[in-house]
Design a protein around this motif. Structure first.
Motif, short mmCIF file in Angstrom:
data_model
loop_
_atom_site.label_atom_id
_atom_site.label_comp_id
_atom_site.label_asym_id
_atom_site.label_seq_id
_atom_site.Cartn_x
_atom_site.Cartn_y
_atom_site.Cartn_z
N SER A 162 -6.88 43.88 63.74
CA SER A 162 -7.21 42.57 63.40
C SER A 162 -8.19 41.91 64.48
CB SER A 162 -5.74 41.55 62.97
OG SER A 162 -5.13 41.66 64.10
N GLY A 163 -7.65 42.38 65.96
CA GLY A 163 -8.27 41.84 66.83
C GLY A 163 -7.83 40.56 67.66
N THR A 164 -6.48 40.27 66.79
CA THR A 164 -5.89 39.23 67.20
C THR A 164 -5.39 39.48 68.85
OG1 THR A 164 -4.71 38.96 65.17
CG2 THR A 164 -3.52 37.78 66.75
N THR A 165 -5.44 38.37 69.58
CA THR A 165 -5.28 38.34 71.12
C THR A 165 -4.27 37.49 71.47
OG1 THR A 165 -7.07 36.79 71.41
CG2 THR A 165 -7.53 39.04 71.34
N ALA A 166 -3.45 37.64 72.62
CA ALA A 166 -2.74 36.65 73.19
C ALA A 166 -2.92 36.79 74.79
CB ALA A 166 -1.24 36.79 72.97
N TYR A 167 -2.76 35.76 75.62
CA TYR A 167 -2.93 35.77 77.13
C TYR A 167 -1.78 35.20 77.88
CZ TYR A 167 -7.83 36.77 75.43
OH TYR A 167 -8.93 37.06 75.25
N ALA A 168 -1.60 35.65 79.11
CA ALA A 168 -0.74 34.92 80.23
C ALA A 168 -1.39 33.63 80.27
CB ALA A 168 -0.61 35.66 81.23
N ASP A 169 -0.63 32.71 80.50
CA ASP A 169 -1.04 31.37 81.02
C ASP A 169 -1.97 31.32 82.08
OD1 ASP A 169 2.07 29.49 80.10
OD2 ASP A 169 0.17 30.01 78.73
N SER A 170 -1.61 32.15 82.94
CA SER A 170 -2.47 32.24 84.39
C SER A 170 -3.94 32.69 84.07
CB SER A 170 -1.76 33.23 85.31
OG SER A 170 -1.56 34.31 84.85
N VAL A 171 -4.11 33.33 83.14
CA VAL A 171 -5.48 33.86 82.78
C VAL A 171 -6.16 33.28 81.60
CG1 VAL A 171 -4.60 36.03 83.94
CG2 VAL A 171 -4.83 35.61 81.51
N LYS A 172 -5.56 32.39 81.10
CA LYS A 172 -6.17 31.94 79.75
C LYS A 172 -7.27 31.11 80.09
CE LYS A 172 -2.82 31.01 76.91
NZ LYS A 172 -1.60 30.25 76.12
N GLY A 173 -8.29 31.21 79.22
CA GLY A 173 -9.61 30.86 79.58
C GLY A 173 -10.51 31.22 80.54
N ARG A 174 -10.16 32.33 81.35
CA ARG A 174 -10.87 32.94 82.28
C ARG A 174 -11.16 34.38 81.86
NH1 ARG A 174 -9.04 33.74 87.24
NH2 ARG A 174 -6.89 33.76 86.57
N PHE A 175 -10.09 34.84 81.00
CA PHE A 175 -10.03 36.45 80.69
C PHE A 175 -10.25 36.54 79.35
CE2 PHE A 175 -7.51 38.55 84.51
CZ PHE A 175 -8.22 37.73 85.30
N THR A 176 -10.86 37.67 79.00
CA THR A 176 -10.94 37.97 77.46
C THR A 176 -10.91 39.30 77.36
OG1 THR A 176 -12.78 36.13 77.20
CG2 THR A 176 -12.59 37.66 75.40
N ILE A 177 -9.87 39.72 76.31
CA ILE A 177 -9.85 41.00 76.03
C ILE A 177 -10.33 41.28 74.63
CG2 ILE A 177 -7.49 40.33 74.80
CD1 ILE A 177 -6.33 43.10 75.56
N SER A 178 -10.82 42.45 74.49
CA SER A 178 -11.53 42.91 73.26
C SER A 178 -11.43 44.39 73.05
CB SER A 178 -12.96 42.45 73.18
OG SER A 178 -13.73 43.01 74.46
N ARG A 179 -12.05 44.59 71.93
CA ARG A 179 -11.86 46.37 71.73
C ARG A 179 -13.12 46.71 71.08
NH1 ARG A 179 -11.68 43.69 66.99
NH2 ARG A 179 -10.57 44.67 65.18
N ASP A 180 -13.61 48.11 71.33
CA ASP A 180 -14.78 48.90 70.92
C ASP A 180 -14.27 49.78 70.13
OD1 ASP A 180 -16.92 50.47 70.10
OD2 ASP A 180 -17.92 49.86 72.22
N ILE A 181 -14.14 49.57 68.97
CA ILE A 181 -13.35 50.51 67.87
C ILE A 181 -14.12 51.71 67.86
CG2 ILE A 181 -13.01 51.03 65.53
CD1 ILE A 181 -12.63 47.79 65.06
N ALA A 182 -15.40 52.12 68.00
CA ALA A 182 -15.98 53.10 67.68
C ALA A 182 -15.70 54.34 69.07
CB ALA A 182 -17.78 52.78 67.73
N LYS A 183 -15.57 53.31 70.29
CA LYS A 183 -15.18 54.09 71.27
C LYS A 183 -13.67 54.35 71.65
CE LYS A 183 -19.67 52.96 73.75
NZ LYS A 183 -20.48 52.36 74.68
N ASN A 184 -12.96 53.66 70.74
CA ASN A 184 -11.67 53.82 71.04
C ASN A 184 -11.15 53.10 72.40
OD1 ASN A 184 -9.30 53.98 69.82
ND2 ASN A 184 -8.78 56.10 70.59
N THR A 185 -11.84 51.87 72.65
CA THR A 185 -11.93 51.40 74.16
C THR A 185 -11.49 49.94 73.90
OG1 THR A 185 -13.31 53.02 74.94
CG2 THR A 185 -13.10 50.95 76.18
N VAL A 186 -10.50 49.51 74.94
CA VAL A 186 -10.20 48.25 75.04
C VAL A 186 -10.92 47.76 76.37
CG1 VAL A 186 -7.98 48.56 76.15
CG2 VAL A 186 -8.24 46.26 75.24
N LEU A 187 -11.26 46.40 76.50
CA LEU A 187 -12.10 45.74 77.40
C LEU A 187 -11.21 44.38 78.09
CD1 LEU A 187 -15.42 45.95 75.74
CD2 LEU A 187 -14.73 47.81 77.50
#
Length: 125
Positions: free
Chosen positions: A55-80
């Motif tokens: 689904s691409g649903t994400t969650a973050y630690a409070d210490s990084v919220k608003g500064r870090f972004t996690i995402s995925r590249d499905i074709a490359k089987n990679t998380v960023l």
């Protein structure tokens, strides 16, 4: 054999940005959940961010919220992990993790089955 390989770490000045990548192999391995953790010297490994692969649903630690972004590249089987506005306290070894945790968000290391070797992120003043 499932392998997670991180890349993208390095040295950056405070306020700068880095992008970490974690490639999972084989390509046929699809982890329901992938996450980033970090560990600073003398400290326990701590949760940073997590993403549900389907689904691409994400969650973050409070210490990084608003500064870090996690995402995925499905074709490359990679998380960023895009890290902006880096602070001195973000200095750590960053680890990619994959697994099938029951809880959401799964913030404890023991919830994950596979781990990468880690990549060093150093933020300087």
């Amino acid at each position: 054999q499932v392998q997670l390989v991180e890349s993208g770490g390095g040295l950056v000045q405070a306020g700068g940005s880095l992008r970490l990548s974690c490639a999972a192999s084989p390509l046929t391995y699809i982890a329901p959940t992938m996450a980033w953790f970090r560990q600073a010297p003398g400290k326990e490994r701590e949760f940073v961010a997590v993403i549900r692969w389907s689904s691409g649903t994400t969650a973050y630690a409070d210490s990084v919220k608003g500064r870090f972004t996690i995402s995925r590249d499905i074709a490359k089987n990679t998380v960023l992990l895009q890290m902006n506005s880096l602070k001195l306290e973000d200095t750590a070894v960053y680890y990619c993790a994959a697994g099938r945790p029951v809880q959401w968000p799964a913030t404890m290391p023991h919830a994950y089955d596979y781990w990468g070797q880690g990549t060093q992120v150093t933020v300087s003043s």
